[in-house]
Design a protein around this motif. Structure first.
Motif, PDB file in Angstrom:
ATOM      1  N   ARG A 236       0.832  -1.198   0.000  1.00  0.00           N
ATOM      2  CA  ARG A 236       0.000   0.000   0.000  1.00  0.00           C
ATOM      3  C   ARG A 236       0.869   1.252   0.000  1.00  0.00           C
ATOM      4  N   ALA A 237       1.941   1.229   0.792  1.00  0.00           N
ATOM      5  CA  ALA A 237       2.841   2.380   0.866  1.00  0.00           C
ATOM      6  C   ALA A 237       3.837   2.392  -0.286  1.00  0.00           C
ATOM      7  N   ALA A 238       4.393   1.224  -0.615  1.00  0.00           N
ATOM      8  CA  ALA A 238       5.426   1.168  -1.652  1.00  0.00           C
ATOM      9  C   ALA A 238       4.884   1.538  -3.027  1.00  0.00           C
ATOM     10  N   LEU A 239       3.618   1.245  -3.269  1.00  0.00           N
ATOM     11  CA  LEU A 239       3.030   1.513  -4.582  1.00  0.00           C
ATOM     12  C   LEU A 239       2.289   2.837  -4.642  1.00  0.00           C
ATOM     13  N   ALA A 240       2.365   3.621  -3.572  1.00  0.00           N
ATOM     14  CA  ALA A 240       1.638   4.889  -3.542  1.00  0.00           C
ATOM     15  C   ALA A 240       2.081   5.825  -4.657  1.00  0.00           C
ATOM     16  N   GLY A 241       3.384   5.951  -4.859  1.00  0.00           N
ATOM     17  CA  GLY A 241       3.887   6.831  -5.913  1.00  0.00           C
ATOM     18  C   GLY A 241       3.489   6.351  -7.289  1.00  0.00           C
ATOM     19  N   TRP A 242       3.522   5.049  -7.498  1.00  0.00           N
ATOM     20  CA  TRP A 242       3.146   4.466  -8.791  1.00  0.00           C
ATOM     21  C   TRP A 242       1.648   4.642  -9.060  1.00  0.00           C
ATOM     22  N   ALA A 243       0.829   4.469  -8.016  1.00  0.00           N
ATOM     23  CA  ALA A 243      -0.622   4.466  -8.200  1.00  0.00           C
ATOM     24  C   ALA A 243      -1.243   5.847  -8.121  1.00  0.00           C
ATOM     25  N   GLY A 244      -0.501   6.818  -7.547  1.00  0.00           N
ATOM     26  CA  GLY A 244      -1.075   8.145  -7.373  1.00  0.00           C
ATOM     27  C   GLY A 244      -1.667   8.358  -6.005  1.00  0.00           C
ATOM     28  N   GLY A 245      -1.132   7.622  -5.030  1.00  0.00           N
ATOM     29  CA  GLY A 245      -1.604   7.769  -3.653  1.00  0.00           C
ATOM     30  C   GLY A 245      -1.789   6.422  -2.993  1.00  0.00           C
ATOM     31  N   ALA A 246      -1.661   6.392  -1.671  1.00  0.00           N
ATOM     32  CA  ALA A 246      -1.773   5.142  -0.931  1.00  0.00           C
ATOM     33  C   ALA A 246      -3.174   4.553  -1.011  1.00  0.00           C
ATOM     34  N   ASP A 247      -4.196   5.409  -0.935  1.00  0.00           N
ATOM     35  CA  ASP A 247      -5.565   4.907  -1.009  1.00  0.00           C
ATOM     36  C   ASP A 247      -5.851   4.285  -2.370  1.00  0.00           C
TER      37      ASP A 247
END
Length: 287
Positions: A236-247
């Motif tokens: 959830r945290a590691a992919l936040a930048g890739w996804a455009g946010g943790a949520d």
């Protein structure tokens, strides 16, 4: 009958060519014929295989492959070594028509330059470029069905690692996208000149279909890179930048059937493909 190179022949050949092995190119030449025979046997070449050898150097493994009856494309970045390889093969009884030498960088060679198309990769790879070379060739050459590479033992362990292990990471997942990998044994430093300060390992692989055909490889690899950029963080945290946010990352992970609290090292390549596919679906879904 093709004669293989021993320690004396390797040093004499290097001397004639004025070749001094360099760390920059990761040059450690195999001088033990039994090790060469072992590598060729482990490669399990079929009669119709066309072999791609990267970094043939002075020709130890090249001669072993030719002795086994293989058709060989040898890709060598050092022009001095590349220029001498065909003569070395001829002097040791190899068939002249079975060897094609390419003075080129394996990271830049294209399928169009290799005719007939190679079906097997067999190589002693410098540790500093081993992973990018293998991944680049599998991407560029869909005709590669299988292979066997000799790499630094630490690199070998990473390439064959499965989910959950300490050394499992980006190389493990990306190779798994293309192929099933296995350990084919260890190689001691004593069979090389100069002698490296680490063991080497043999990694065999067999190409297979990617886990999903409906998601581009580049999309999957972006997820993998992001997941392992911060290994200690949850996805959830590691992919936040890739996804455009943790949520948003959590939303995609749940859609892919992956626990947002998991870490990247727990996932196999199929799960990473599911995440990339879920991101593509949720990004195009109507509000």
């Amino acid at each position: 009958m093709t004669e293989l190179l021993g320690p004396a022949e390797i040093r004499a050949l290097a001397g004639r060519l004025g070749v001094v092995p360099t760390k920059r190119l990761g040059q450690n030449f195999v001088h033990d014929p039994n090790t060469v025979r072992r590598i060729v046997a482990a490669a399990d070449l079929a009669p119709d295989d066309v072999v791609l050898e990267v970094g043939p150097g002075l020709g130890s493994l090249t001669l072993g492959l030719l002795a086994a009856g293989a058709r060989v494309h040898a890709v060598e970045i050092d022009p001095v070594l590349a220029g001498a390889l065909a003569e070395t093969a001829a002097q040791h009884g190899a068939s002249a028509g079975a060897l094609t030498v390419h003075t080129a960088d394996a990271l830049r060679i294209t399928a169009a330059e290799l005719d007939p198309a190679p079906t097997a990769l067999v190589a002693n790879l410098p540790y500093n470029v081993a992973v990018p070379v293998v991944l680049n060739l599998l991407a560029e050459l869909p005709t590669l069905r299988h292979g066997l590479v000799m790499v630094q033992k630490e690199v070998a362990d990473r390439l064959i690692a499965g989910p959950g292990g300490k050394v499992y990471g980006i190389p493990s997942v990306k190779l798994a996208w293309y192929a099933a990998a296995r350990s084919a044994g260890r190689v001691p430093p004593s069979v090389f000149w100069p002698v490296p300060n680490v063991d080497s390992g043999l990694v065999g692989f067999t190409r297979r279909e990617p886990p999903r055909a409906d998601v581009p490889r580049a999309d999957v690899f972006r997820v993998v890179d992001a997941a392992f950029a911060q290994r200690r963080k949850t996805l959830r945290a590691a992919l936040a930048g890739w996804a455009g946010g943790a949520d948003r990352a959590a939303q995609v992970l749940v859609a892919a059937g992956v626990d947002p609290g998991a870490r990247g090292e727990a996932l196999g390549v199929g799960a990473f493909a599911d995440i990339a596919a879920a991101a593509n679906v949720t990004s195009t879904a109507p509000e």
